[in-house]
Design a protein around this motif. Sequence first.
Motif, short mmCIF file in Angstrom:
data_model
loop_
_atom_site.label_atom_id
_atom_site.label_comp_id
_atom_site.label_asym_id
_atom_site.label_seq_id
_atom_site.Cartn_x
_atom_site.Cartn_y
_atom_site.Cartn_z
N LEU A 191 0.88 -1.13 -0.21
CA LEU A 191 0.06 -0.09 0.05
C LEU A 191 0.91 1.30 -0.04
CD1 LEU A 191 -2.07 -2.28 1.09
CD2 LEU A 191 -3.13 -0.26 2.07
N GLN A 192 0.57 2.24 -0.87
CA GLN A 192 1.11 3.58 -0.74
C GLN A 192 0.05 4.62 -0.57
OE1 GLN A 192 2.25 4.83 -4.96
NE2 GLN A 192 3.88 6.06 -4.11
N LEU A 193 0.70 5.55 0.45
CA LEU A 193 -0.27 6.53 1.10
C LEU A 193 -0.46 7.63 -0.23
CD1 LEU A 193 -1.53 7.88 3.46
CD2 LEU A 193 0.68 9.11 3.61
N LEU A 194 -1.84 8.20 -0.36
CA LEU A 194 -1.88 9.07 -1.40
C LEU A 194 -2.10 10.31 -0.83
CD1 LEU A 194 -4.88 7.41 -3.43
CD2 LEU A 194 -2.52 8.00 -4.40
N LEU A 195 -2.77 10.43 0.47
CA LEU A 195 -2.86 11.75 1.14
C LEU A 195 -3.56 11.33 2.36
CD1 LEU A 195 -6.18 11.84 0.98
CD2 LEU A 195 -5.71 13.10 -1.24
N LYS A 196 -3.49 12.38 3.13
CA LYS A 196 -4.02 12.39 4.78
C LYS A 196 -4.59 13.62 5.31
CE LYS A 196 0.60 13.53 6.42
NZ LYS A 196 2.12 12.74 6.74
N TYR A 197 -5.37 13.40 6.15
CA TYR A 197 -5.85 14.56 6.53
C TYR A 197 -5.99 14.72 8.28
CZ TYR A 197 -9.20 18.05 8.92
OH TYR A 197 -9.82 18.90 9.60
N PHE A 198 -5.25 15.45 8.77
CA PHE A 198 -4.97 15.56 10.38
C PHE A 198 -5.71 16.70 10.74
CE2 PHE A 198 -2.37 12.04 10.07
CZ PHE A 198 -1.03 12.05 10.22
N SER A 199 -5.49 17.90 10.25
CA SER A 199 -6.17 19.08 10.82
C SER A 199 -6.22 20.28 9.66
CB SER A 199 -5.71 19.56 12.16
OG SER A 199 -4.34 20.00 12.01
N GLY A 200 -6.75 21.14 9.96
CA GLY A 200 -6.52 22.45 8.98
C GLY A 200 -7.52 22.37 7.96
N ASP A 201 -7.01 22.85 6.98
CA ASP A 201 -7.71 22.88 5.42
C ASP A 201 -8.34 21.61 5.20
OD1 ASP A 201 -7.01 24.13 2.29
OD2 ASP A 201 -8.79 23.44 3.16
N GLY A 244 6.05 6.35 15.03
CA GLY A 244 5.52 6.06 16.41
C GLY A 244 5.47 7.17 17.35
N GLY A 245 4.93 7.26 18.40
CA GLY A 245 4.58 8.30 19.25
C GLY A 245 3.30 9.06 18.78
N VAL A 246 2.95 9.70 19.69
CA VAL A 246 1.69 10.48 19.67
C VAL A 246 1.58 11.27 18.41
CG1 VAL A 246 0.08 12.37 20.69
CG2 VAL A 246 1.12 10.53 22.22
N GLY A 247 0.85 11.44 17.76
CA GLY A 247 0.63 12.30 16.38
C GLY A 247 1.29 11.60 15.02
N SER A 248 2.08 10.58 15.39
CA SER A 248 2.83 9.89 14.25
C SER A 248 1.77 8.62 13.58
CB SER A 248 4.02 9.40 14.73
OG SER A 248 4.70 8.69 13.55
N TYR A 249 1.02 8.92 12.65
CA TYR A 249 -0.04 7.93 12.39
C TYR A 249 0.10 7.41 11.07
CZ TYR A 249 -2.35 10.00 16.12
OH TYR A 249 -2.90 10.71 17.53
N GLU A 250 1.14 8.03 10.29
CA GLU A 250 1.34 7.61 8.81
C GLU A 250 2.25 6.28 8.78
OE1 GLU A 250 2.65 10.48 6.08
OE2 GLU A 250 3.60 8.75 4.72
N GLN A 251 1.46 5.22 8.17
CA GLN A 251 1.98 4.02 8.15
C GLN A 251 2.65 3.77 6.82
OE1 GLN A 251 -0.43 0.80 9.49
NE2 GLN A 251 -0.75 1.75 11.38
N TYR A 252 3.74 2.87 6.63
CA TYR A 252 4.73 2.72 5.43
C TYR A 252 4.61 1.20 5.20
CZ TYR A 252 6.54 7.39 6.17
OH TYR A 252 6.41 8.87 5.79
N PHE A 253 4.28 0.67 4.21
CA PHE A 253 4.05 -0.61 4.15
C PHE A 253 4.79 -1.27 3.28
CE2 PHE A 253 -0.49 -1.45 5.59
CZ PHE A 253 -0.88 -0.32 6.05
N GLY A 254 5.14 -2.71 3.61
CA GLY A 254 6.02 -3.66 2.96
C GLY A 254 5.09 -4.23 1.75
#
Lengths: 111, 115
Positions: free
Chosen positions: A44-54, B97-107
């Motif tokens: 899986l490849q990340l396309l985009l993300k939303y955390f806050s803001g716009d 890892g850690g608070v606020g670090s939510y983006e996962q990188y997949f194998g």
Amino acid sequence: AQSVTQPDIHITVSEGASLELRCNYSYGATPYLFWYVQSPGQGLQLLLKYFSGDTLVQGIKGFEAEFKRSQSSFNLRKPSVHWSDAAEYFCAVTGGDKIIFGKGTRLHILP
Amino acid sequence: GAGVSQSPSNKVTEKGKDVELRCDPISGHTALYWYRQRLGQGLEFLIYFQGNSAPDKSGLPSDRFSAERTGESVSTLTIQRTQQEDSAVYLCASAPGGVGSYEQYFGPGTRLTVT
């Protein structure tokens, strides 16, 4: 309970046409939202993300998504699809350490 | 830099045998996740590590499944007495890892086929 719903299992669009993939979530607090893409045989490849803001976020490959809190939605859009966009797309939500994924939408592109 | 790697890429095993799947996370990533993806299905969460502890094992489908992690590096997912329903792609992901670090990188995943 936390959940992500992608109502469309398959979507077919013509090359050059616009695209919208739907995602609805259920989450008790402020969600952090993602769209991932999985090409055949790939991870899986990340396309985009939303955390806050716009609430309109831009991603890679010309994709964008809009967070609508009132509708609990985070739909993915692209103005003009390319044949290489054929893949499976996953919406995901988290508020902590575990990410909940939707079941995915498989995108087919007609030449 | 190097991404998440998994080995083997493909594994065919006979029903009843044990298998070990390996995940090498991105260097420095403290969080590591295992998922299962059955054919045509979404991702099913299995287990999550923060460092070498596993605060969330809620997704492990049975006691035949176990996982361990050495420090903040390699993790192995072990399936004992494999069954045909274990056939799937097993995906590993890591995150800073850690608070606020939510983006996962997949194998790329390990495709397991139980015959």
